[in-house]
Design a protein around this motif. Structure first.
Motif, short mmCIF file in Angstrom:
data_model
loop_
_atom_site.label_atom_id
_atom_site.label_comp_id
_atom_site.label_asym_id
_atom_site.label_seq_id
_atom_site.Cartn_x
_atom_site.Cartn_y
_atom_site.Cartn_z
N GLY A 111 -32.90 28.31 77.99
CA GLY A 111 -32.93 29.64 78.58
C GLY A 111 -33.72 30.61 77.72
O GLY A 111 -34.21 30.27 76.63
N ALA A 112 -33.86 31.84 78.19
CA ALA A 112 -34.61 32.85 77.44
C ALA A 112 -33.98 33.09 76.08
O ALA A 112 -32.76 33.17 75.94
CB ALA A 112 -34.65 34.15 78.24
N ALA A 113 -34.82 33.20 75.05
CA ALA A 113 -34.32 33.45 73.69
C ALA A 113 -33.75 34.86 73.60
O ALA A 113 -34.30 35.81 74.16
CB ALA A 113 -35.44 33.27 72.68
N VAL A 114 -32.63 34.99 72.90
CA VAL A 114 -32.00 36.31 72.71
C VAL A 114 -31.77 36.65 71.24
O VAL A 114 -31.55 37.81 70.90
CB VAL A 114 -30.66 36.42 73.48
CG1 VAL A 114 -30.90 36.32 74.98
CG2 VAL A 114 -29.68 35.36 73.02
N ARG A 115 -31.81 35.64 70.36
CA ARG A 115 -31.57 35.90 68.94
C ARG A 115 -32.30 34.85 68.11
O ARG A 115 -32.36 33.68 68.48
CB ARG A 115 -30.07 35.84 68.62
CG ARG A 115 -29.74 35.99 67.13
CD ARG A 115 -28.23 35.91 66.86
NE ARG A 115 -27.64 34.65 67.25
CZ ARG A 115 -26.43 34.24 66.88
NH1 ARG A 115 -25.68 35.02 66.12
NH2 ARG A 115 -25.95 33.08 67.28
N LEU A 116 -32.86 35.28 66.98
CA LEU A 116 -33.49 34.37 66.02
C LEU A 116 -32.78 34.52 64.68
O LEU A 116 -32.64 35.63 64.17
CB LEU A 116 -34.97 34.68 65.85
CG LEU A 116 -35.70 33.93 64.73
CD1 LEU A 116 -35.76 32.43 65.03
CD2 LEU A 116 -37.11 34.49 64.50
N GLU A 117 -32.32 33.39 64.13
CA GLU A 117 -31.74 33.37 62.79
C GLU A 117 -32.69 32.58 61.88
O GLU A 117 -33.16 31.50 62.25
CB GLU A 117 -30.38 32.69 62.80
CG GLU A 117 -29.32 33.42 63.62
CD GLU A 117 -28.09 32.56 63.83
OE1 GLU A 117 -27.13 32.69 63.05
OE2 GLU A 117 -28.11 31.75 64.78
N THR A 118 -32.94 33.12 60.70
CA THR A 118 -33.73 32.40 59.70
C THR A 118 -33.04 32.52 58.35
O THR A 118 -32.17 33.38 58.15
CB THR A 118 -35.15 32.98 59.56
OG1 THR A 118 -35.08 34.27 58.92
CG2 THR A 118 -35.84 33.11 60.90
N SER A 119 -33.44 31.67 57.41
CA SER A 119 -32.94 31.82 56.05
C SER A 119 -33.46 33.12 55.46
O SER A 119 -34.53 33.61 55.84
CB SER A 119 -33.36 30.62 55.20
OG SER A 119 -34.75 30.39 55.32
N ILE A 120 -32.71 33.68 54.54
CA ILE A 120 -32.98 35.02 54.04
C ILE A 120 -34.31 35.10 53.29
O ILE A 120 -34.92 36.17 53.20
CB ILE A 120 -31.81 35.50 53.14
CG1 ILE A 120 -31.84 37.02 52.99
CG2 ILE A 120 -31.81 34.77 51.80
CD1 ILE A 120 -30.59 37.59 52.38
N ASP A 121 -34.78 33.97 52.76
CA ASP A 121 -36.02 33.98 51.99
C ASP A 121 -37.25 33.66 52.83
O ASP A 121 -38.35 33.48 52.30
CB ASP A 121 -35.93 32.98 50.83
CG ASP A 121 -35.69 31.55 51.31
OD1 ASP A 121 -35.30 31.38 52.48
OD2 ASP A 121 -35.89 30.61 50.51
N CYS A 122 -37.09 33.59 54.14
CA CYS A 122 -38.22 33.28 55.01
C CYS A 122 -39.24 34.42 54.95
O CYS A 122 -38.90 35.58 55.18
CB CYS A 122 -37.74 33.09 56.45
SG CYS A 122 -39.00 32.47 57.57
N PRO A 123 -40.52 34.11 54.63
CA PRO A 123 -41.54 35.17 54.48
C PRO A 123 -41.75 35.95 55.77
O PRO A 123 -41.54 35.44 56.87
CB PRO A 123 -42.80 34.40 54.09
CG PRO A 123 -42.33 33.08 53.58
CD PRO A 123 -41.07 32.78 54.35
N GLU A 124 -42.20 37.18 55.61
CA GLU A 124 -42.35 38.06 56.77
C GLU A 124 -43.36 37.52 57.77
O GLU A 124 -43.16 37.63 58.98
CB GLU A 124 -42.76 39.47 56.31
CG GLU A 124 -42.75 40.47 57.45
CD GLU A 124 -42.92 41.90 56.97
OE1 GLU A 124 -42.97 42.80 57.82
OE2 GLU A 124 -43.00 42.11 55.74
#
Length: 692
Positions: A265-278
């Motif tokens: 389905g349509a994406a509603v949230r993205l989680e990444t590790s805290i050190d993921c570069p901008e």
């Protein structure tokens, strides 16, 4: 009475923010060092699971409305964009709290108990060797790294799956520059891995997250390339099912088709590790068509609810709640024939303090009894390996007329319910899917038995699902009755569910979507009339959620008239108690403890002749107008007295109860020097010796 606009937005709490407040109360259990450590970890996992579902359903719904151009809010007046901004702010704080709890309390407390989580930095040489071997033998063979270039586009990412994005340098086997790759992790791989005792100190237990294993050895997937960085990410997608009521001609087939699409389905949230570069996070946000407010960067595994697996992986009873054995009322123990016991008088069970086993025995006895002609039952959630379904299958094979109303749209149980429907049909049962557009949420069994040449109906009505596992952790009431009027009411209700028929005139039962809403309003207005006559007037209601505006407005009117209103609302509550001149006579409390408070009970003082109802319905618009719900009376005085005593116990709780303030925030109930009352512990003790 003051001329007050009871519809004014300032008199209502936003339902989405109320849910996030509820989830914060769940997380507070994980902070509570008075609870056993592994139970605290379970509460942490539950708070994460709750938040996942909140994004999958509620946030997804708000985003859909925004896309369709609808920005108007609910009774609280917040527009859709305002709600999304407030949700991000509140959810981000909650996530931060979850991960701080993980690092500052959970990991250190586990370590003091000899349970250690290791990572790339803390692995000993022996542990690193074992983990490397595990990666090579168990993990690498099932991973498929996917390079990102014009010939190899970004892969489809399943809802809530664990993934890694990898930055690379160098040239691949074809001499091409490679910059990014994605590694998708199959759900078949365990997320927590136990290391053998030989790799660490004696007497200690060591675990490692699968994410840490992959991060440590991901370079082995890219031979000849240099891995510049590896970062976890997880996408939450819209998981609500949509079935067009007017177009569908086969509900089961339509839902099967929708289930196949739910994972994407349509994406509603993205989680990444805290050190993921901008630049990487921006790349992912663009790909999933998300905004910055949809990004949550976390200091640890992106799926903390997987931590709950530790509960079963560690054999430490001292770190869990003490086991208990639900009791069985003496009346049921004394006689094997449950029909004979029911003829002597109604039986009320309060789960999990009292056993669910009599419900299963009721069905098994009905299946085996040659005098039983028919069994009719509603099923909302019951579990894949269910003794309830086993009994229904046995009854159908024994030649009974078995009719089962299965709710195919029970959220996240759709696939399991389709399997159950198929199994029952193969056994010869009549399987119906209720009424399209109205979820069948009522919890009912009706057994038709021939006795002395006449037919008699034996019924079970409940506030919770026919699920033996949840019956051990959810609080619910169930009533066995052979009352003739109740039996006739249920007969009419099952006719509604299985065939075209008129709206029945029920004798004792209130039913959604027809009479429950107006019935509750009428009983509340009756209390208002008593209060205006100077008589004692009181309402006590226990439920999971309270958001329906007309009910709230009528409760405000009751409070203004002098009716004392005590509400025990576990989760969402849009009503504001304690507003000067409006709701000063209303209290709202939420009890969060060992068991999930799930029972729905409504008490009306009724000028000294109390009426008590149990129900399957919360006080929400969907339950009143878009579901099939049943509210049944408790008429035996002994049972009414028991329920009132139970309700008073919840109202006296001063340790696990949270009290709602007028500003919409909750604070823990305070004993203020009085003896401590923990409602669920009191009930465990009260029901430890069943007297009925």
């Amino acid at each position: 009475m003051l001329d007050v606009n009871l519809k004014a937005p300032e008199h209502y709490i936003n339902r989405e923010l109320s849910f996030l407040n509820f989830n914060q109360r769940v997380l507070a259990q994980a902070h509570d060092e008075r609870l056993p450590l592994l139970e605290r970890i379970r509460f942490l996992g539950i708070s994460c699971s709750n938040l996942d579902e909140f994004f999958e359903i509620r946030v997804a719904s708000l985003k859909q409305r925004l896309e369709l151009g609808s920005i108007t809010g609910g009774p609280d007046g917040m527009t859709v964009p305002e709600q999304l901004v407030a949700i991000h702010e509140r959810a981000a704080a909650l996530v931060k709290d979850q991960y701080e709890l993980l690092h500052e309390l959970v990991f250190p407390d586990l370590a003091t108990q000899g349970i250690q989580f290791v990572n790339a930095k803390t692995l000993t040489p022996d542990q690193r060797k074992w983990v490397g071997d595990y990666f090579a033998k168990e993990v690498e063979p099932v991973l498929t790294p996917l390079g990102l270039d014009p010939a190899r586009p970004f892969p489809r990412i399943q809802n809530k799956s664990l993934n890694f994005i990898v930055r690379l340098s160098g040239k691949d086997a074809f001499g091409r520059d490679a910059e990014l790759a994605v590694v998708q992790v199959p759900r078949s791989l365990p997320r927590i891995i136990r290391l053998p005792p030989t790799t660490g100190e004696p007497g200690k237990t060591y675990f490692v997250f699968l994410s840490a294993v992959i991060s440590s050895f991901v370079a082995q997937l890219f031979s000849g390339m240099k891995v510049e960085g590896t970062w976890q990410f997880r996408v939450t997608r819209n998981s609500d099912l949509f079935v067009d009521d007017e177009e569908v001609d086969n509900l089961l087939r339509a839902i099967e088709g929708e289930l196949a699409q739910r994972r994407y389905g349509a994406a509603v949230r993205l989680e990444t590790s805290i050190d993921c570069p901008e630049d990487i996070t921006n790349f992912l946000l663009r790909h999933f068509a998300l905004k910055r407010d949809d990004l949550y960067q976390v200091n640890g595994p992106v799926n903390l609810n997987r931590l709950m697996a530790i509960y079963d992986l560690v054999d430490r009873p001292d770190l869990k709640f003490p086991p208990f054995t639900p009791c069985i009322p003496k009346r049921l123990v004394a006689k094997e024939d449950i029909f004979a016991v029911m003829r002597e008088g109604e039986i009320l069970l309060h789960h999990p303090f009292e056993a669910f086993a009599p419900v299963i025995d009721f069905l098994r006895q009905a299946a085996a009894d040659p005098d039983v002609l028919a069994i009719k039952q509603t099923l909302y959630r019951t579990g894949p390996q269910s003794p309830v379904v086993d009994a229904l299958v046995d009854a159908a094979r024994a030649g009974k007329e078995v009719t089962v109303i299965i709710e195919l749209m029970a959220r996240f149980d759709e696939a399991a319910n389709i399997q159950l429907a198929t199994r029952l049909q193969e056994a010869g049962a009549h399987v119906m899917y209720g009424v399209v557009g109205y979820k069948t949420h009522a919890k009912l069994i009706m057994v038709v038995r021939r006795e002395r040449g006449k037919l008699r109906r034996y019924c079970h009505c409940g506030t919770g699902n026919y699920h033996p596992n949840t019956a051990r952790v959810y609080t619910d009431y169930g009533l066995f009755t052979c009352d003739e009027a109740v039996g006739e009411d249920l007969h009419e209700l099952f006719l509604q569910l299985t065939s075209p028929t008129r709206v029945a005139s029920m004798q004792k039962i209130l039913q959604s979507p027809f009479t429950l809403h107006e019935g509750l309003l009428e009983k509340t207005r009756r209390e208002i009339a008593f209060a205006r006559e100077g008589k004692p007037a009181r309402i006590i209601a226990k439920m999971n959620a309270l958001i329906e505006p007309q009910i709230i407005q009528t409760l405000y009117s009751a409070a203004m008239a002098g009716v004392k209103v005590d509400l025990i609302v576990r989760g969402i509550c849009a009503l504001r108690p304690g507003l000067p001149g409006i709701s000063e006579n209303i209290t709202v409390r939420s009890v969060i403890g060992r068991f999930l408070e799930h029972s729905r009970v409504y008490y009306f003082h009724n000028d000294g002749s109390p009426e008590i109802f149990c129900a399957s319905a919360d006080w929400m618009e969907r339950n009143f107008f878009r579901r099939i719900e049943v509210c049944f009376p408790i008429e035996r005085k002994q049972h009414r007295d028991r329920i009132v005593e139970d309700l008073q116990t919840y109202l006296a709780d001063n340790e696990q109860a949270w009290v709602l303030r007028p500003d919409g925030q909750y604070e823990r109930a305070n004993a203020n020097g009085a003896p401590t009352v923990v409602a669920q512990q009191v009930l465990l003790q009260r029901y430890s010796d069943c007297n009925e």
